[in-house]
Scaffold this motif. Sequence first.
Motif, PDB file in Angstrom:
ATOM      1  N   LYS A  52       0.834  -1.201   0.000  1.00 15.80           N
ATOM      2  CA  LYS A  52       0.000   0.000   0.000  1.00 15.80           C
ATOM      3  C   LYS A  52       0.867   1.249   0.000  1.00 15.80           C
ATOM      4  CE  LYS A  52      -3.463   2.833   0.971  1.00 15.80           C
ATOM      5  NZ  LYS A  52      -4.067   3.532  -0.103  1.00 15.80           N
ATOM      6  N   ALA A  53       1.936   1.229   0.770  1.00 20.66           N
ATOM      7  CA  ALA A  53       2.829   2.383   0.852  1.00 20.66           C
ATOM      8  C   ALA A  53       3.505   2.663  -0.486  1.00 20.66           C
ATOM      9  CB  ALA A  53       3.880   2.158   1.939  1.00 20.66           C
ATOM     10  N   LEU A  54       3.784   1.615  -1.258  1.00 23.00           N
ATOM     11  CA  LEU A  54       4.392   1.817  -2.578  1.00 23.00           C
ATOM     12  C   LEU A  54       3.505   2.652  -3.487  1.00 23.00           C
ATOM     13  CD1 LEU A  54       5.995  -1.548  -3.729  1.00 23.00           C
ATOM     14  CD2 LEU A  54       7.132   0.596  -3.226  1.00 23.00           C
ATOM     15  N   GLY A  55       2.226   2.402  -3.431  1.00 27.29           N
ATOM     16  CA  GLY A  55       1.310   3.090  -4.317  1.00 27.29           C
ATOM     17  C   GLY A  55       0.717   4.354  -3.745  1.00 27.29           C
ATOM     18  N   GLU A  56       1.078   4.705  -2.531  1.00 29.07           N
ATOM     19  CA  GLU A  56       0.507   5.883  -1.892  1.00 29.07           C
ATOM     20  C   GLU A  56       0.959   7.154  -2.606  1.00 29.07           C
ATOM     21  OE1 GLU A  56      -1.580   8.378  -0.085  1.00 29.07           O
ATOM     22  OE2 GLU A  56      -1.870   6.255   0.260  1.00 29.07           O
ATOM     23  N   PHE A  57       0.010   7.962  -2.967  1.00 33.96           N
ATOM     24  CA  PHE A  57       0.317   9.198  -3.679  1.00 33.96           C
ATOM     25  C   PHE A  57      -0.186  10.424  -2.928  1.00 33.96           C
ATOM     26  CE2 PHE A  57      -0.807  12.475  -6.814  1.00 33.96           C
ATOM     27  CZ  PHE A  57       0.440  12.690  -7.365  1.00 33.96           C
ATOM     28  N   SER A  87       4.887   6.254  -7.181  1.00 34.71           N
ATOM     29  CA  SER A  87       3.671   6.875  -7.718  1.00 34.71           C
ATOM     30  C   SER A  87       3.903   8.345  -8.072  1.00 34.71           C
ATOM     31  CB  SER A  87       2.521   6.727  -6.732  1.00 34.71           C
ATOM     32  OG  SER A  87       2.875   7.267  -5.471  1.00 34.71           O
ATOM     33  N   ALA A  88       4.674   9.062  -7.275  1.00 33.32           N
ATOM     34  CA  ALA A  88       4.981  10.460  -7.586  1.00 33.32           C
ATOM     35  C   ALA A  88       5.889  10.553  -8.806  1.00 33.32           C
ATOM     36  CB  ALA A  88       5.633  11.143  -6.387  1.00 33.32           C
ATOM     37  N   ALA A  89       6.805   9.612  -8.958  1.00 34.62           N
ATOM     38  CA  ALA A  89       7.682   9.606 -10.131  1.00 34.62           C
ATOM     39  C   ALA A  89       6.886   9.316 -11.401  1.00 34.62           C
ATOM     40  CB  ALA A  89       8.790   8.575  -9.949  1.00 34.62           C
ATOM     41  N   ILE A  90       5.914   8.431 -11.304  1.00 36.07           N
ATOM     42  CA  ILE A  90       5.045   8.154 -12.458  1.00 36.07           C
ATOM     43  C   ILE A  90       4.265   9.416 -12.820  1.00 36.07           C
ATOM     44  CG2 ILE A  90       2.982   6.891 -13.194  1.00 36.07           C
ATOM     45  CD1 ILE A  90       4.119   4.467 -11.681  1.00 36.07           C
ATOM     46  N   TYR A  91       3.736  10.092 -11.828  1.00 36.34           N
ATOM     47  CA  TYR A  91       2.996  11.330 -12.069  1.00 36.34           C
ATOM     48  C   TYR A  91       3.899  12.371 -12.733  1.00 36.34           C
ATOM     49  CZ  TYR A  91       0.330  15.568 -11.198  1.00 36.34           C
ATOM     50  OH  TYR A  91      -0.335  16.756 -11.338  1.00 36.34           O
ATOM     51  N   ALA A  92       5.111  12.537 -12.232  1.00 40.44           N
ATOM     52  CA  ALA A  92       6.038  13.522 -12.808  1.00 40.44           C
ATOM     53  C   ALA A  92       6.416  13.142 -14.236  1.00 40.44           C
ATOM     54  CB  ALA A  92       7.288  13.625 -11.935  1.00 40.44           C
ATOM     55  N   LEU A 137       4.605  11.535 -16.341  1.00 45.08           N
ATOM     56  CA  LEU A 137       3.452  11.808 -17.206  1.00 45.08           C
ATOM     57  C   LEU A 137       3.356  13.283 -17.586  1.00 45.08           C
ATOM     58  CD1 LEU A 137       0.653   9.600 -15.631  1.00 45.08           C
ATOM     59  CD2 LEU A 137       1.614   9.394 -17.927  1.00 45.08           C
ATOM     60  N   GLN A 138       3.940  14.135 -16.772  1.00 43.45           N
ATOM     61  CA  GLN A 138       3.879  15.571 -17.022  1.00 43.45           C
ATOM     62  C   GLN A 138       4.970  16.051 -17.973  1.00 43.45           C
ATOM     63  OE1 GLN A 138       1.182  17.109 -15.737  1.00 43.45           O
ATOM     64  NE2 GLN A 138       0.729  15.076 -14.956  1.00 43.45           N
ATOM     65  N   THR A 139       5.914  15.206 -18.322  1.00 43.34           N
ATOM     66  CA  THR A 139       7.013  15.596 -19.211  1.00 43.34           C
ATOM     67  C   THR A 139       6.788  15.033 -20.608  1.00 43.34           C
ATOM     68  OG1 THR A 139       8.324  13.673 -18.589  1.00 43.34           O
ATOM     69  CG2 THR A 139       8.665  15.669 -17.307  1.00 43.34           C
ATOM     70  N   PRO A 140       7.249  15.755 -21.612  1.00 43.92           N
ATOM     71  CA  PRO A 140       7.139  15.219 -22.977  1.00 43.92           C
ATOM     72  C   PRO A 140       7.974  13.948 -23.113  1.00 43.92           C
ATOM     73  CG  PRO A 140       7.729  17.554 -23.001  1.00 43.92           C
ATOM     74  CD  PRO A 140       7.805  17.093 -21.585  1.00 43.92           C
ATOM     75  N   ASP A 141       7.459  12.989 -23.820  1.00 45.62           N
ATOM     76  CA  ASP A 141       8.132  11.708 -24.051  1.00 45.62           C
ATOM     77  C   ASP A 141       8.465  10.974 -22.747  1.00 45.62           C
ATOM     78  OD1 ASP A 141       8.044  12.206 -26.799  1.00 45.62           O
ATOM     79  OD2 ASP A 141       9.934  13.320 -26.718  1.00 45.62           O
ATOM     80  N   GLY A 142       7.630  11.134 -21.735  1.00 41.32           N
ATOM     81  CA  GLY A 142       7.864  10.462 -20.465  1.00 41.32           C
ATOM     82  C   GLY A 142       7.231   9.088 -20.384  1.00 41.32           C
ATOM     83  N   GLU A 143       6.592   8.668 -21.475  1.00 44.51           N
ATOM     84  CA  GLU A 143       5.881   7.386 -21.450  1.00 44.51           C
ATOM     85  C   GLU A 143       6.812   6.202 -21.183  1.00 44.51           C
ATOM     86  OE1 GLU A 143       5.531   9.518 -24.109  1.00 44.51           O
ATOM     87  OE2 GLU A 143       3.588  10.363 -23.567  1.00 44.51           O
ATOM     88  N   THR A 144       8.034   6.271 -21.685  1.00 47.90           N
ATOM     89  CA  THR A 144       8.991   5.177 -21.470  1.00 47.90           C
ATOM     90  C   THR A 144       9.310   5.038 -19.985  1.00 47.90           C
ATOM     91  OG1 THR A 144       9.946   5.590 -23.633  1.00 47.90           O
ATOM     92  CG2 THR A 144      11.244   4.258 -22.125  1.00 47.90           C
ATOM     93  N   ASN A 145       9.538   6.170 -19.324  1.00 46.46           N
ATOM     94  CA  ASN A 145       9.810   6.121 -17.880  1.00 46.46           C
ATOM     95  C   ASN A 145       8.593   5.652 -17.103  1.00 46.46           C
ATOM     96  OD1 ASN A 145      12.464   6.900 -18.009  1.00 46.46           O
ATOM     97  ND2 ASN A 145      12.004   9.082 -17.768  1.00 46.46           N
ATOM     98  N   VAL A 146       7.405   6.070 -17.545  1.00 46.81           N
ATOM     99  CA  VAL A 146       6.180   5.617 -16.894  1.00 46.81           C
ATOM    100  C   VAL A 146       6.074   4.102 -17.001  1.00 46.81           C
ATOM    101  CG1 VAL A 146       3.657   5.648 -17.026  1.00 46.81           C
ATOM    102  CG2 VAL A 146       4.929   7.779 -17.174  1.00 46.81           C
ATOM    103  N   MET A 147       6.343   3.574 -18.180  1.00 46.78           N
ATOM    104  CA  MET A 147       6.255   2.127 -18.384  1.00 46.78           C
ATOM    105  C   MET A 147       7.259   1.392 -17.494  1.00 46.78           C
ATOM    106  SD  MET A 147       4.545  -0.171 -19.861  1.00 46.78           S
ATOM    107  CE  MET A 147       3.707   0.678 -21.141  1.00 46.78           C
TER     108      MET A 147
END
Length: 157
Positions: free
Chosen positions: A85-90, A108-113, A115-125
């Motif tokens: 649960k703590a891993l996914g806590e945002f 979860s915060a890194a995924i959010y960040a 998503l806010q950058t251009p071409d960040g889909e690779t990092n999100v994945m």
Amino acid sequence: VVGEFLATHFGIVFSFRWTGAALAAAIMGLPLMVRAIRLSFDAVHRRHEEAAATLGASPVMVFLTVSLPLAWPGIMAGAILCFAKALGEFGATITFVSAIPGETETISAAIYAALQTPDGETNVMRLALVSIAISFAALRLCAANAINRLSRHTRTS
């Protein structure tokens, strides 16, 4: 008031620090852990504790040698669920300590960040796959724990 007291007297600061991120994640995950532990202690047969007490064990020894070992699988399952649960806590983390890269940024915060950058889909994945792998490992530990507990229960019944 409490934060100022802790900072002044003990040097403990939670705001915008990794300690605050850990505290926020723990507070959000604790209900899962407490429920699992409570159910685990409720499942301990009282006759085992009573037998230990009639053999002369003190209440502390009954707890340490009977109740705690019998509830241990549930305690571990609760800790694993709390961690997952703590891993996914945002929400609590981003509100309480922000998302300072390298200091308080969670997956979860890194995924959010990202998503806010251009071409960040690779990092999100990548981050999503790491999160999924960790979650599956936690579930695997819980499942193995439950299977071991069930097999011990069926052997003793």
